[in-house]
Design a protein around this motif. Structure first.
Motif, PDB file in Angstrom:
ATOM      1  N   MET A 172       0.824  -1.225   0.076  1.00  0.00           N
ATOM      2  CA  MET A 172      -0.039  -0.080   0.047  1.00  0.00           C
ATOM      3  C   MET A 172       0.884   1.387  -0.084  1.00  0.00           C
ATOM      4  O   MET A 172       1.955   1.435   0.742  1.00  0.00           O
ATOM      5  N   ASN A 173       0.486   2.229  -0.971  1.00  0.00           N
ATOM      6  CA  ASN A 173       1.109   3.614  -0.939  1.00  0.00           C
ATOM      7  C   ASN A 173       0.627   4.561   0.168  1.00  0.00           C
ATOM      8  O   ASN A 173      -0.684   4.177   0.555  1.00  0.00           O
ATOM      9  N   TYR A 174       1.219   5.616   0.200  1.00  0.00           N
ATOM     10  CA  TYR A 174       0.820   6.646   1.133  1.00  0.00           C
ATOM     11  C   TYR A 174       0.439   6.058   2.611  1.00  0.00           C
ATOM     12  O   TYR A 174      -0.579   6.471   3.577  1.00  0.00           O
ATOM     13  N   VAL A 175       1.197   5.084   3.068  1.00  0.00           N
ATOM     14  CA  VAL A 175       1.322   4.536   4.349  1.00  0.00           C
ATOM     15  C   VAL A 175       2.724   4.673   4.963  1.00  0.00           C
ATOM     16  O   VAL A 175       3.744   4.092   4.503  1.00  0.00           O
ATOM     17  N   LYS A 176       3.138   5.548   6.104  1.00  0.00           N
ATOM     18  CA  LYS A 176       4.258   5.803   6.436  1.00  0.00           C
ATOM     19  C   LYS A 176       4.793   4.874   7.573  1.00  0.00           C
ATOM     20  O   LYS A 176       3.785   4.784   8.351  1.00  0.00           O
ATOM     21  N   ALA A 177       5.877   4.316   7.522  1.00  0.00           N
ATOM     22  CA  ALA A 177       6.196   3.694   8.584  1.00  0.00           C
ATOM     23  C   ALA A 177       6.838   4.566   9.675  1.00  0.00           C
ATOM     24  O   ALA A 177       8.006   5.276   9.430  1.00  0.00           O
ATOM     25  N   GLU A 178       6.186   4.871  10.633  1.00  0.00           N
ATOM     26  CA  GLU A 178       6.368   6.087  11.675  1.00  0.00           C
ATOM     27  C   GLU A 178       7.567   5.685  12.679  1.00  0.00           C
ATOM     28  O   GLU A 178       8.305   6.364  13.324  1.00  0.00           O
ATOM     29  N   ASP A 179       7.406   4.192  13.065  1.00  0.00           N
ATOM     30  CA  ASP A 179       8.239   3.903  14.287  1.00  0.00           C
ATOM     31  C   ASP A 179       8.335   2.119  14.341  1.00  0.00           C
ATOM     32  O   ASP A 179       7.503   1.751  13.498  1.00  0.00           O
ATOM     33  N   ALA A 188      14.024  -0.569   2.866  1.00  0.00           N
ATOM     34  CA  ALA A 188      14.635  -0.456   1.814  1.00  0.00           C
ATOM     35  C   ALA A 188      14.114   1.046   1.262  1.00  0.00           C
ATOM     36  O   ALA A 188      13.391   1.364   0.163  1.00  0.00           O
ATOM     37  N   ALA A 189      14.437   1.950   2.341  1.00  0.00           N
ATOM     38  CA  ALA A 189      13.847   3.409   2.242  1.00  0.00           C
ATOM     39  C   ALA A 189      14.812   4.230   1.454  1.00  0.00           C
ATOM     40  O   ALA A 189      14.545   5.555   1.474  1.00  0.00           O
ATOM     41  N   GLY A 190      15.746   3.647   0.689  1.00  0.00           N
ATOM     42  CA  GLY A 190      16.487   4.655  -0.344  1.00  0.00           C
ATOM     43  C   GLY A 190      17.340   5.742   0.379  1.00  0.00           C
ATOM     44  O   GLY A 190      18.051   5.546   1.583  1.00  0.00           O
ATOM     45  N   PRO A 191      16.938   6.923  -0.272  1.00  0.00           N
ATOM     46  CA  PRO A 191      17.807   8.145   0.656  1.00  0.00           C
ATOM     47  C   PRO A 191      17.356   8.477   1.981  1.00  0.00           C
ATOM     48  O   PRO A 191      17.960   8.943   2.872  1.00  0.00           O
ATOM     49  N   TRP A 192      16.128   7.660   2.440  1.00  0.00           N
ATOM     50  CA  TRP A 192      15.516   7.838   3.765  1.00  0.00           C
ATOM     51  C   TRP A 192      16.112   6.908   4.797  1.00  0.00           C
ATOM     52  O   TRP A 192      15.617   6.821   6.023  1.00  0.00           O
ATOM     53  N   VAL A 193      17.098   5.805   4.276  1.00  0.00           N
ATOM     54  CA  VAL A 193      17.392   4.513   5.212  1.00  0.00           C
ATOM     55  C   VAL A 193      18.027   5.170   6.392  1.00  0.00           C
ATOM     56  O   VAL A 193      17.687   4.537   7.547  1.00  0.00           O
ATOM     57  N   ASP A 194      19.094   6.267   6.299  1.00  0.00           N
ATOM     58  CA  ASP A 194      19.484   6.506   7.683  1.00  0.00           C
ATOM     59  C   ASP A 194      18.344   7.022   8.554  1.00  0.00           C
ATOM     60  O   ASP A 194      18.794   6.985   9.763  1.00  0.00           O
ATOM     61  N   LYS A 195      17.579   7.567   8.188  1.00  0.00           N
ATOM     62  CA  LYS A 195      16.592   8.353   8.834  1.00  0.00           C
ATOM     63  C   LYS A 195      15.858   7.091  10.007  1.00  0.00           C
ATOM     64  O   LYS A 195      15.722   7.352  11.065  1.00  0.00           O
ATOM     65  N   LEU A 196      15.728   6.029   9.154  1.00  0.00           N
ATOM     66  CA  LEU A 196      14.853   4.730   9.939  1.00  0.00           C
ATOM     67  C   LEU A 196      15.773   4.389  10.921  1.00  0.00           C
ATOM     68  O   LEU A 196      15.843   3.756  11.849  1.00  0.00           O
ATOM     69  N   ARG A 197      17.203   4.304  10.393  1.00  0.00           N
ATOM     70  CA  ARG A 197      18.428   3.638  11.512  1.00  0.00           C
ATOM     71  C   ARG A 197      18.484   4.477  12.564  1.00  0.00           C
ATOM     72  O   ARG A 197      18.618   3.803  13.535  1.00  0.00           O
ATOM     73  N   LYS A 198      18.102   5.797  12.257  1.00  0.00           N
ATOM     74  CA  LYS A 198      18.444   6.767  13.509  1.00  0.00           C
ATOM     75  C   LYS A 198      17.037   6.363  14.427  1.00  0.00           C
ATOM     76  O   LYS A 198      17.581   6.330  15.578  1.00  0.00           O
ATOM     77  N   LYS A 199      16.098   6.442  13.964  1.00  0.00           N
ATOM     78  CA  LYS A 199      14.786   6.026  14.498  1.00  0.00           C
ATOM     79  C   LYS A 199      15.038   4.505  15.638  1.00  0.00           C
ATOM     80  O   LYS A 199      14.609   4.678  16.706  1.00  0.00           O
ATOM     81  N   ASP A 200      15.792   3.831  14.729  1.00  0.00           N
ATOM     82  CA  ASP A 200      15.983   2.416  15.702  1.00  0.00           C
ATOM     83  C   ASP A 200      17.216   2.588  16.261  1.00  0.00           C
ATOM     84  O   ASP A 200      17.656   1.660  17.052  1.00  0.00           O
ATOM     85  N   LYS A 201      17.610   3.923  16.502  1.00  0.00           N
ATOM     86  CA  LYS A 201      18.965   4.170  17.375  1.00  0.00           C
ATOM     87  C   LYS A 201      20.072   3.146  16.827  1.00  0.00           C
ATOM     88  O   LYS A 201      21.024   2.795  17.611  1.00  0.00           O
ATOM     89  N   SER A 202      20.221   2.740  15.921  1.00  0.00           N
ATOM     90  CA  SER A 202      21.544   1.995  15.200  1.00  0.00           C
ATOM     91  C   SER A 202      22.085   2.645  14.267  1.00  0.00           C
ATOM     92  O   SER A 202      22.806   2.052  13.292  1.00  0.00           O
ATOM     93  N   LEU A 203      21.985   4.133  13.769  1.00  0.00           N
ATOM     94  CA  LEU A 203      22.930   4.764  12.910  1.00  0.00           C
ATOM     95  C   LEU A 203      24.320   4.768  13.288  1.00  0.00           C
ATOM     96  O   LEU A 203      24.739   5.899  14.186  1.00  0.00           O
ATOM     97  N   GLU A 204      25.217   3.732  13.114  1.00  0.00           N
ATOM     98  CA  GLU A 204      26.494   3.971  13.541  1.00  0.00           C
ATOM     99  C   GLU A 204      27.267   3.342  12.320  1.00  0.00           C
ATOM    100  O   GLU A 204      27.000   2.691  11.418  1.00  0.00           O
ATOM    101  N   GLY A 205      28.730   3.651  12.330  1.00  0.00           N
ATOM    102  CA  GLY A 205      29.515   3.106  11.306  1.00  0.00           C
ATOM    103  C   GLY A 205      29.062   3.836   9.921  1.00  0.00           C
ATOM    104  O   GLY A 205      28.899   4.901   9.821  1.00  0.00           O
ATOM    105  N   LYS A 206      28.965   2.809   9.013  1.00  0.00           N
ATOM    106  CA  LYS A 206      28.827   3.423   7.575  1.00  0.00           C
ATOM    107  C   LYS A 206      27.283   4.219   7.447  1.00  0.00           C
ATOM    108  O   LYS A 206      26.589   3.744   8.006  1.00  0.00           O
ATOM    109  N   HIS A 207      27.645   5.290   6.707  1.00  0.00           N
ATOM    110  CA  HIS A 207      26.245   6.131   6.576  1.00  0.00           C
ATOM    111  C   HIS A 207      25.970   6.420   5.075  1.00  0.00           C
ATOM    112  O   HIS A 207      26.942   6.289   4.412  1.00  0.00           O
TER     113      HIS A 207
END
Ligand code: FAD
Length: 548
Positions: free
Chosen positions: A190-197, A229-248
């Motif tokens: 489904m489109n227009y459905v955002k994974a918020e958390d 598989a959020a393309g340019p938004w991948v790091d935003k979701l990694r940040k939400k998961d508090k796992s944005l470390e190392g390669k970015h």
């Protein structure tokens, strides 16, 4: 219940909320679409959510080539070139109407990137790595032969050329057909459905908290595994998961411009040098030629990326230098687009030097993210992710799924045995198009866009008493409402029909008829109709008006 029909949105959302899934995918670009098809065809129960329209991120903003990437050979990325080189023929076979063979001309100029000998050798290696058929192998051309292929090329400093096999596609349609094919294997998207958390249990992700952006309601999807598989938004979701470390990620912007074909009447695609040492594509497509791309670091709003006047001028300057009689100016620009390459950051390298390889990140909470890569390599990226998820299922649930076989699954309307069959079908469609007094090029457009689904579209159009242009647009809309989860007028004019980029002048004459039809189907009030109309007009203005 037809999970591809827009009218079934509420039922599909209800199922997403209430059923349990093996895998949830965040992101409906080509990467997410490929994963959905691979996983569902192996028997996993799959859900996919996309926060805007399918393919509205990078996957509708590329150069639209299914290519091996000749320049990556120069950067010695041999494994990447081999993988995507081999993939070209596979994706072409799966959807020959959508992934068309396109000869690419590489003019060789004095002081250019490629010399004659190195080009001959490079193209030979390129053909070898991609296992190209004998008849499609590269040919080296003299100066005279090069000019026969492309008379409007610059003659001064021209040493000759090379001609080699590539493929051209429509990235958004490739994405949508992949999602539709996944739905045949029971995936729900489904489109227009955002994974918020994310939803956690004992510090492990067990699902996704979602917001339906069309109705502003929330719900949850529960699943064994979650892939981003959020393309340019991948790091935003990694940040939400508090796992944005190392390669970015490192985001690099690429713009394209579109001019009428008569203003740059090339006979085939050309890959040419520009003065700053980079290279650019000029690609003919029905009544237009498109040109690009730029490659510049991007730090602006990732939800609204547009080609600027400077981008346009840079592309025009490079083009005018290779095609000196064209004298293109910003006023020739009919449309444009810009997208972000989600590259994996490498210290000390410029945007164009950074690798186009994909990378998988796994967090301690279980979030699996994938970014980088190419449109062309989507099937192999998907295979790597689904292999990884399968192994986890085996280890953690003792549940087994088979091997990848997406190389044998034709895509959507792609039920053709070969490109020759596509041309035969195009001739049949042309007869109908001529009877309706539409331009001949409309037949090519329809078949390349929808494959054999054109039968249904034409049957619908033939029942109408309205002018042919309106009847056809409404028939396309009807198809998209029934089979392609269209919810806004821009979904239709951009990602489903490509009109916004490749036939922008055909939007306004049918806009009111399309809005009226959508108003009836979705029961829109006048405020919503105005919002939709404004969105289309603003997009037309943004794409076509690079004058500042
Ligand atoms: P995207 O297409 O960006 O998809 C990610 C999706 O995730 C988006 O639709 C976004 O809305 C969604 N999303 C993000 N966050 C959320 C959330 N929280 N909830 C729900 N959804 C979310 N490759 C080629 O092979 N050939 C080419 O010719 C080519 N040319 C290119 C030219 C340019 C200028 C660029 C920029 C790239 C090009 N590429 C090319 C690369 C190719 O386009 C990309 O690799 C590919 O499109 C990336 O797809 P993706 O699905 O990973 O990302």
């Amino acid at each position: 219940m037809n999970p591809l029909a827009s009218k079934n949105r509420a039922s599909i959302l209800n199922r997403l909320d209430n059923e349990y899934f093996d895998l949830v995918i965040i992101g409906g670009g080509i990467t997410g679409a490929g994963i959905a098809l691979d996983a569902s065809s192996r028997g996993m129960k799959v859900a996919l959510v996309e926060m805007r329209d399918f393919a509205s991120g990078t996957s509708s903003k590329s150069t639209k080539l299914v290519h091996g990437g000749l320049r990556y050979l120069k950067q010695l990325e041999v494994a990447l070139v081999r993988e995507v080189g081999l993939e070209r023929a596979i994706v072409h076979r799966l959807a020959p109407h959508l992934v068309a063979a396109e000869k690419m001309l590489l003019p060789l100029i004095e002081g250019g990137t490629y010399g004659k000998l190195s080009t001959s050798f490079g193209l030979m290696v390129y053909d070898f790595l991609a296992d190209v058929h004998e008849e499609d192998k590269r040919k080296m051309l003299s100066k005279e032969e090069t000019l026969e292929h492309e008379p409007i090329l610059r003659k001064e400093g021209l040493k000759g050329g090379g001609i080699y096999a590539e493929y051209r596609t429509d990235d958004a349609r490739l994405t949508i057909e992949t999602i539709k094919t996944a739905m045949k294997y029971e995936a729900l998207s489904m489109n227009y459905v955002k994974a918020e958390d994310f939803i956690y249990e004992n510090d492990t992700i067990i699902g996704v908290k979602c917001r339906d952006l069309l109705n502003d309601t929330t719900f949850e999807i529960n699943a064994s595994y979650v892939v981003s598989a959020a393309g340019p938004w991948v790091d935003k979701l990694r940040k939400k998961d508090k796992s944005l470390e190392g390669k970015h990620l490192f985001l690099s912007k690429g713009s394209h411009i579109v001019v009428p074909h008569e203003r740059l009447p090339i006979q085939q695609a050309v890959y040419f040098d520009i003065p700053d040492g980079r290279m650019m594509f000029a690609i003919p497509r029905n009544r237009v030629t498109y040109l690009g791309t730029t490659d510049t670091p991007y730090e602006g709003d990732i939800n609204d990326v547009i080609a600027s006047k400077e981008d346009g001028q840079y592309i025009l300057d490079g083009t005018n230098q290779m095609f000196p009689d064209a004298n293109l100016t910003l006023e020739d620009v009919e449309s444009s687009w810009a997208g972000l390459r989600p590259l994996i950051h490498e210290e000390g390298k410029s945007a164009s030097e950074m690798s186009r390889k994909d990378e998988i990140f796994e967090s301690e909470t279980g979030l699996i993210s994938i970014a980088g890569g190419k449109l062309t390599g989507y099937r192999k990226m998907a295979e790597r992710i689904v292999d990884l998820v399968s192994k986890k299922f085996e280890k953690e649930y003792e549940k087994e799924f088979g091997d990848c076989f997406t190389d044998k699954i034709p895509l959507g309307g792609g039920l053709f045995g070969s490109e020759a069959e596509v041309f035969e079908y195009q001739k049949v469609v042309l007869k109908d198009i001529q009877k309706m007094d539409l331009e001949d090029s409309f037949a090519t457009y329809l078949v390349r866009n929808y494959g054999r689904q054109v039968d249904g579209i034409l049957a619908f159009a033939k029942k109408s008493n309205e002018p042919a242009e309106i009847a056809m647009a409404k028939a396309e809309l009807n198809h998209c409402l029934e089979k392609e989860l269209v919810f806004t007028a821009l979904d239709f004019f951009n990602r489903r029909t490509g009109r916004l980029y490749f036939n922008i002048i055909t939007i306004q004459p049918v806009l009111e008829a399309i809005l009226k039809e959508m108003q009836t189907v979705f029961n829109w009030d006048e405020t919503r109709v105005k919002k939709e109309r404004d969105a289309v007009l603003i997009s037309i203005n943004k794409c076509s008006n690079l004058l500042g």
